[in-house]
Write an enzyme that holds these catalytic residues in place. Structure first.
Site: not given
Length: 254
Positions: A129, A142
């Protein structure tokens, strides 16, 4: 048909980036095994026995494993006051620990193949990501798991290069049309609105507009964008241990 004759696994391949990557690999001629909690080869990537069984099943059915895409992931947003220890542990388990399990199982069978086919090369690719490239406000669980996974990518790349296995990460930007962001009940637009991540936002639409404005290209990342980066990783024989941004310019490497 650039991947004709190759066999690929895509975890979390039933939707989102995973489904798009699986479709692209299939269009290029690969036989693709989709692993997911809901479809394909049912697999919980946080359980070592199930990941090992996944690789063994692919070998039994196809006789080889060339590309392993570790795409399965989870996101739970929240600041320090909102984040529970249980949610933090879950995000870490799925995004970080499970990648270790996938790389361990995939490399095991790839090493075995290398012994009988010395000229072959193989790929383990983690779908990371943009949050693995820079910190993320009130989304530390995250971002931390993704930062950690890039450390694993680099370390595995050093260890497995002599076995003909390249290990890279693809770091997509935000896929706004997918359920991760757009789900009306628990998508990230709603989560970020509740967490106060976007100052002044009153609705989920305000959050989306805020994020779309962050990229010079003024749109989110699509599955095909991530899939093209995956294809680069597979075709490029002189690259390993990299975290490749696909962010529309939102994150630029220094």
């Amino acid at each position: 048909m650039r991947l004709k004759g190759k066999v690929a696994v895509v975890t979390g391949g039933a939707q989102g980036f995973g489904a798009g990557i699986a479709a692209c690999l299939a269009e290029e001629g690969a036989a693709v095994a989709v692993a997911d909690l809901k479809a394909g080869i049912i697999t919980d990537v946080t359980k070592e026995q199930e990941v090992e069984r996944l690789c063994d099943t692919v070998m039994e059915q196809y006789g080889r494993l060339d590309i392993f895409i570790a795409n399965a992931g989870i996101l739970k947003a929240g600041g320090l006051e909102e984040m529970t220890a249980e949610d933090f542990e879950l995000v870490t388990k799925v995004n970080y620990h499970a990648f270790f399990l996938c790389a361990k199982a995939a490399s095991r069978v790839m090493k075995q193949q290398r012994e009988t086919h010395p000229g072959r090369t193989y790929d383990i690719i983690q779908i990371n990501s943009k949050s693995g490239l820079e910190g993320s406000n009130k989304n530390f669980a995250y971002a931390g798991s993704k930062f950690g996974a890039i450390g694993l990518v680099q370390s595995f790349a050093l260890e497995l290069a002599e076995c003909g296995i390249k290990v890279n990460a693809v770091c997509p930007g935000n896929y706004y049309e997918g359920s991760l962001w757009a789900d009306p009940d628990n998508g990230l637009f709603v989560q970020y609105l509740r967490a106060g991540k976007v100052p002044g936002a009153k609705t989920a639409a305000d959050v989306k507009a805020f994020y779309e404005a962050k990229t010079p290209i003024k749109r989110g990342c699509l599955p095909i964008d991530a899939a093209r980066a995956v294809m680069y990783c597979v075709e490029q024989q002189y690259e390993t241990g990299q975290a490749i941004p696909v962010t529309g310019g939102q994150v630029m490497l220094r």
